[in-house]
Design a protein around this motif. Sequence first.
Motif: not given
Length: 104
Positions: A46-75
Amino acid sequence: MVQGAQAHAGCVGLSGTADGVNKATAVSRSQIAVNEAINEYKAAKRLGATRVSPMRAKPQPYWRDSVSDHLFQKPDIVTARSHTVCWSGVVSPFVCTSGAKLCW
């Protein structure tokens, strides 16, 4: 998939993960997912006024425990409301996690 983690008083980090046949679709779906998480959190608390800002979240892969650096699609895609990271998926060509910080 949507995840939330309580941060310091007055703020919470939220994320949404989605897949797609191309990067644009996966980005759009993950941004929609994080926006839905924001709206659900605001309604539940039941929040009224809020502020939303960007935050880099940890990737949440469906089929892996983590994401290897070479798999990231930049930028990464950073908007006024979210930070999106994408990678090559196991089943889907692209998977993205969008993160946002909600403060009140």
